[in-house]
Design an enzyme around this catalytic site. Structure first.
Site, PDB file in Angstrom:
ATOM      1  N   HIS A 128      -5.316  -3.297  -2.857  1.00  0.00           N
ATOM      2  CA  HIS A 128      -4.996  -2.353  -3.939  1.00  0.00           C
ATOM      3  C   HIS A 128      -4.860  -3.035  -5.299  1.00  0.00           C
ATOM      4  CE1 HIS A 128      -4.412   1.038  -1.210  1.00  0.00           C
ATOM      5  NE2 HIS A 128      -3.887   0.160  -0.383  1.00  0.00           N
ATOM      6  N   LYS A 140     -11.628   0.423  -2.098  1.00  0.00           N
ATOM      7  CA  LYS A 140     -10.654   1.151  -2.905  1.00  0.00           C
ATOM      8  C   LYS A 140     -11.154   1.205  -4.353  1.00  0.00           C
ATOM      9  CE  LYS A 140      -7.601   0.831   0.784  1.00  0.00           C
ATOM     10  NZ  LYS A 140      -6.866  -0.024   1.682  1.00  0.00           N
ATOM     11  N   SER A 181       0.803  -1.224   0.000  1.00  0.00           N
ATOM     12  CA  SER A 181       0.000   0.000   0.000  1.00  0.00           C
ATOM     13  C   SER A 181       0.832   1.269   0.000  1.00  0.00           C
ATOM     14  CB  SER A 181      -0.973  -0.005   1.177  1.00  0.00           C
ATOM     15  OG  SER A 181      -0.292  -0.223   2.393  1.00  0.00           O
TER      16      SER A 181
END
Ligand code: PLP
Length: 397
Positions: A223, A253, A195
């Site tokens: 991610h 996300k 991240s």
């Protein structure tokens, strides 16, 4: 006005709880580590209004700008009409509204697993999954740069926890040789996309290592889902599927909403539903949030070219600045000292960019950085302007 802002001299008169809090805050202040919340209104996919200024954000994890997508908003509103605003109970009691099953089928299909379990958030997922699968006699090996919630889950499992060097499969193997025999079960846990650094884990190598030592591999693809491997995540990067039996991630996300998930085999998911305390003792996600995630997956599956844009834009940026090629939509610009990183962030803000400085303890000492995140909607000319400023005025290369 708060008491502490008024008169530190009167500290002795404060209740001990407030004295404790004020003392801790003073310490953080002295280390330049005190944080504050700043009102940040989103506008469209990429703008943020902060302190009266409209900035182009390179600090959101909203890689596909789906937090603002009209079709996804409409799906959420429709779910409120049909099912109400809340789940009303834990999923195992009466909170399991019918949208959960649909989302779990869709996620399992996207991740090519038999089954899936949706949690309240990514943090709750790891905090529940790891103690559901390992206990006090077991070993959890974790990449040293893995996300805080993997460490939290491992601590709740109360077994042995050891870090291996970042992305270093030989170090993980050395630790397995030393410790494997003493533990009934071993879990290896890593981020799929890191991240704060944006690099990918060597999932093929870790999967082979796990097989050789009968360890269980968990990758946290917070991610990766939506933006890597045609939207299917980092274990599908470069068109070759890595054999990861525990694929965990978040819906907050690229997916644009909120929630976490685990995709795995049917027996593992059944066990997790029975044992993960963060699932059992926490209320199910609101229907609108689940409906939004389904609509987001629809969009990602139908528009793979759109899902590929954030990485393409990140690569254009690293090329223009002369940095190592981006592997994900996250690009770190390493600065070093915290104060220099804050100054770089201020300089960019004067130019209309929002790029938050990330400092220790979130990243190791001496590696304060700008963490830039690229989204599908960032205009190419703004990326070029940002790259120019970073190259000539921040890195001065
Ligand atoms: C953001 C993040 C999480 C937490 O997910 P939430 O859904 O926001 O709780 C977990 N792991 C990684 C690697 C993350 O970046």
């Amino acid at each position: 006005m708060s008491r502490q802002a008024k008169a530190p001299a009167s500290d002795a008169a404060l209740p001990s709880l407030d004295q404790f809090a004020a003392g801790k805050l003073t310490q953080l202040e002295a280390q330049h580590l005190r944080r504050t919340l700043i009102d940040s209104a989103r506008e469209g996919g990429i703008y943020i209004v902060r302190n009266g200024r409209r900035l182009i954000s390179f600090s959101c994890n909203d890689y596909l700008n789906l937090t603002q997508h009209p079709r996804i908003k409409a799906a959420a509103i429709e779910a409120i009409r049909l099912h109400g605003v809340g789940a009303g109970a834990s999923r195992l009691v009466t909170g399991n509204h019918p949208l959960f099953a649909e989302l779990e089928v869709r996620l399992a299909r996207l991740k090519d697993t038999e089954a899936c379990c949706v949690f309240g958030s990514g943090y709750l997922a790891n905090s529940g999954i790891i103690p559901a699968l390992t206990g006090h006699e077991d070993l959890v090996l974790i990449d040293e740069l893995a996300h805080a919630c993997i460490w939290a889950g491992a601590q709740l499992a109360k077994g042995t926890v050891i870090a291996f060097r970042h992305n270093d499969t030989s170090d993980a193997e050395r630790l397995l040789r030393l410790h494997r025999a003493r533990h009934p079960h071993v879990l290896i846990a890593t981020d799929g996309v890191f991240s704060m650094d944006g690099d990918l884990a060597p999932l093929h190598e870790l999967a082979a290592l796990a097989r050789r030592h009968d360890a269980w591999l968990l990758s946290d693809d917070a991610h990766g889902i939506g933006v890597i491997g045609g939207g299917r995540g980092s274990n599908f990067a470069n068109g070759r599927k890595a054999d990861v039996p525990l694929q965990m991630g978040t819906l907050s996300k690229a997916i644009g909403g909120y929630g976490g998930y685990l995709c795995a085999s049917a027996p593992v998911i059944d066990l997790v539903r029975n044992r993960a305390r963060t699932l059992i003792y926490s209320t199910g996600l609101p229907p609108a949030t689940v409906a939004a995630a389904i609509a987001a997956i629809d969009l990602i599956e139908r528009e793979p070219d759109y899902a590929a844009l954030p990485l393409r834009k990140a690569k254009a940026f690293t090329r223009q600045v002369g940095l190592p090629e981006a592997q994900s939509p996250i690009v770190p610009v390493l600065i070093g000292e915290s104060e220099a990183a804050l100054a770089a962030s201020r300089l960019l803000q004067e130019e209309g960019f929002l790029a938050v400085a990330i400092r220790p303890p979130t990243v190791p000492e001496g590696t304060a950085r700008l963490r830039l995140t690229f989204s599908a909607a960032h205009p190419d000319e703004e990326i070029a302007r940002l790259a120019g400023i970073v190259r000539t005025r921040i890195l001065k290369s």
